[in-house]
Write a protein that holds these residues in place. Structure first.
Motif, short mmCIF file in Angstrom:
data_model
loop_
_atom_site.label_atom_id
_atom_site.label_comp_id
_atom_site.label_asym_id
_atom_site.label_seq_id
_atom_site.Cartn_x
_atom_site.Cartn_y
_atom_site.Cartn_z
N ARG A 41 0.84 -1.22 0.00
CA ARG A 41 0.00 0.00 0.00
C ARG A 41 0.87 1.26 0.00
NH1 ARG A 41 -3.47 -3.17 3.54
NH2 ARG A 41 -2.30 -2.38 5.30
N ASP A 42 1.93 1.24 0.76
CA ASP A 42 2.85 2.38 0.77
C ASP A 42 3.48 2.60 -0.60
OD1 ASP A 42 2.33 2.83 3.42
OD2 ASP A 42 4.17 1.85 4.17
N ILE A 43 3.85 1.49 -1.23
CA ILE A 43 4.45 1.59 -2.57
C ILE A 43 3.44 2.15 -3.57
CG2 ILE A 43 5.35 0.23 -4.52
CD1 ILE A 43 6.69 -1.58 -2.42
N GLN A 44 2.20 1.68 -3.52
CA GLN A 44 1.16 2.18 -4.43
C GLN A 44 0.89 3.67 -4.20
OE1 GLN A 44 -2.18 -0.41 -3.79
NE2 GLN A 44 -1.39 -2.01 -5.15
N GLN A 45 0.87 4.06 -2.95
CA GLN A 45 0.65 5.49 -2.63
C GLN A 45 1.81 6.34 -3.14
OE1 GLN A 45 0.04 6.32 1.51
NE2 GLN A 45 -0.14 8.52 1.17
N THR A 46 3.03 5.83 -2.98
CA THR A 46 4.20 6.56 -3.46
C THR A 46 4.17 6.66 -4.98
OG1 THR A 46 5.49 5.73 -1.58
CG2 THR A 46 6.73 6.60 -3.45
N ARG A 47 3.76 5.60 -5.67
CA ARG A 47 3.66 5.64 -7.13
C ARG A 47 2.61 6.67 -7.57
NH1 ARG A 47 3.80 -0.80 -8.51
NH2 ARG A 47 6.06 -1.03 -8.41
N ALA A 48 1.48 6.69 -6.88
CA ALA A 48 0.42 7.64 -7.22
C ALA A 48 0.92 9.08 -7.03
CB ALA A 48 -0.82 7.39 -6.37
N GLU A 49 1.59 9.34 -5.92
CA GLU A 49 2.13 10.68 -5.67
C GLU A 49 3.17 11.04 -6.73
OE1 GLU A 49 3.61 10.58 -1.69
OE2 GLU A 49 1.60 10.58 -0.80
N LEU A 50 4.00 10.08 -7.08
CA LEU A 50 5.01 10.33 -8.11
C LEU A 50 4.35 10.62 -9.46
CD1 LEU A 50 8.01 10.41 -8.85
CD2 LEU A 50 7.89 7.95 -9.27
N GLY A 51 3.27 9.89 -9.79
CA GLY A 51 2.53 10.13 -11.04
C GLY A 51 1.94 11.53 -11.07
N GLU A 52 1.37 11.99 -9.95
CA GLU A 52 0.82 13.34 -9.86
C GLU A 52 1.90 14.40 -10.04
OE1 GLU A 52 -1.28 13.62 -6.18
OE2 GLU A 52 -2.76 12.11 -6.75
N THR A 53 3.06 14.14 -9.44
CA THR A 53 4.17 15.08 -9.55
C THR A 53 4.66 15.16 -10.99
OG1 THR A 53 4.85 14.55 -7.29
CG2 THR A 53 6.49 15.62 -8.69
N VAL A 54 4.77 14.02 -11.67
CA VAL A 54 5.20 14.00 -13.06
C VAL A 54 4.18 14.74 -13.94
CG1 VAL A 54 5.59 12.48 -15.06
CG2 VAL A 54 6.63 11.94 -12.86
N ALA A 55 2.89 14.52 -13.67
CA ALA A 55 1.84 15.19 -14.46
C ALA A 55 1.91 16.70 -14.26
CB ALA A 55 0.47 14.66 -14.06
N ALA A 56 2.14 17.14 -13.03
CA ALA A 56 2.24 18.59 -12.76
C ALA A 56 3.45 19.18 -13.47
CB ALA A 56 2.32 18.83 -11.26
N LEU A 57 4.57 18.48 -13.43
CA LEU A 57 5.78 18.97 -14.12
C LEU A 57 5.57 19.00 -15.63
CD1 LEU A 57 8.60 17.23 -12.05
CD2 LEU A 57 8.07 19.67 -12.16
N THR A 58 4.90 17.99 -16.16
CA THR A 58 4.62 17.94 -17.60
C THR A 58 3.74 19.12 -18.01
OG1 THR A 58 4.75 15.53 -17.58
CG2 THR A 58 3.64 16.53 -19.46
N ALA A 59 2.72 19.42 -17.20
CA ALA A 59 1.83 20.55 -17.50
C ALA A 59 2.59 21.87 -17.49
CB ALA A 59 0.69 20.59 -16.50
N LYS A 60 3.52 22.01 -16.56
CA LYS A 60 4.30 23.25 -16.49
C LYS A 60 5.24 23.40 -17.68
CE LYS A 60 4.32 24.32 -11.60
NZ LYS A 60 5.11 24.58 -10.43
#
Length: 157
Positions: free
Chosen positions: A15-34
């Motif tokens: 569960r911790d790994i899945q949460q970390t992956r989700a957070e990492l995906g959100e961060t990548v999406a935010a950087l991509t948008a910028k």
């Protein structure tokens, strides 16, 4: 996968790994948008176009209102100035008719009297118009009203 030291529950680790992956995906999406300059430029352009359309609509409505007010004012002024001239023309026409009748009865030459009376009336009306050029103002007011009406019709199409 190995569990971190001190953690004995593998499900918790997953569960911790899945949460970390989700957070990492959100961060990548935010950087991509910028870093997506093209999309950001389109968004700004769309916003600017919307604001420009709104300003054009407001200016158009303001111009319509001012044109309508101006047309009303011109119409009122023209009709006020045209009344005395119209009355003078009516009086002159009545005088011509009366003069023609009197001339026809007195001399028996109705045609020549009528022609000379008409010439006199024309001269009288011409000098009256030169003294007060209200018909010219009435025509100008009418022309302005027609121009506003044509402008409105063009905008409605």
């Amino acid at each position: 996968m190995r569990t971190p030291p001190g953690s004995s529950d593998p499900d918790q680790t997953r569960r911790d790994i899945q949460q970390t992956r989700a957070e990492l995906g959100e961060t990548v999406a935010a950087l991509t948008a910028k870093t997506d300059v093209k999309t950001r430029a389109r968004t700004k352009a769309t916003t600017a176009i919307g604001g420009l359309r709104q300003r054009v609509t407001q200016a158009s409505q303001s111009a319509k209102t001012k044109a309508t007010q101006l047309a009303r004012t011109m119409n009122q002024k023209a009709s006020q100035r045209a009344k005395p001239v119209s009355q003078k023309a009516q009086h002159a026409s009545a005088a011509v008719r009366d003069s023609a009748k009197a001339g026809a009865q007195n001399t028996g030459k109705a045609k020549s009297t009528l022609v000379s009376s008409a010439r006199a009336a024309t001269t009288k009306i011409g000098s009256s118009v030169r003294a007060k050029p209200a018909p010219v103002l009435a025509a100008a007011g009418t022309a302005a009203t027609l121009a506003v009406m044509a402008y409105r019709r063009r905008l409605q199409k």
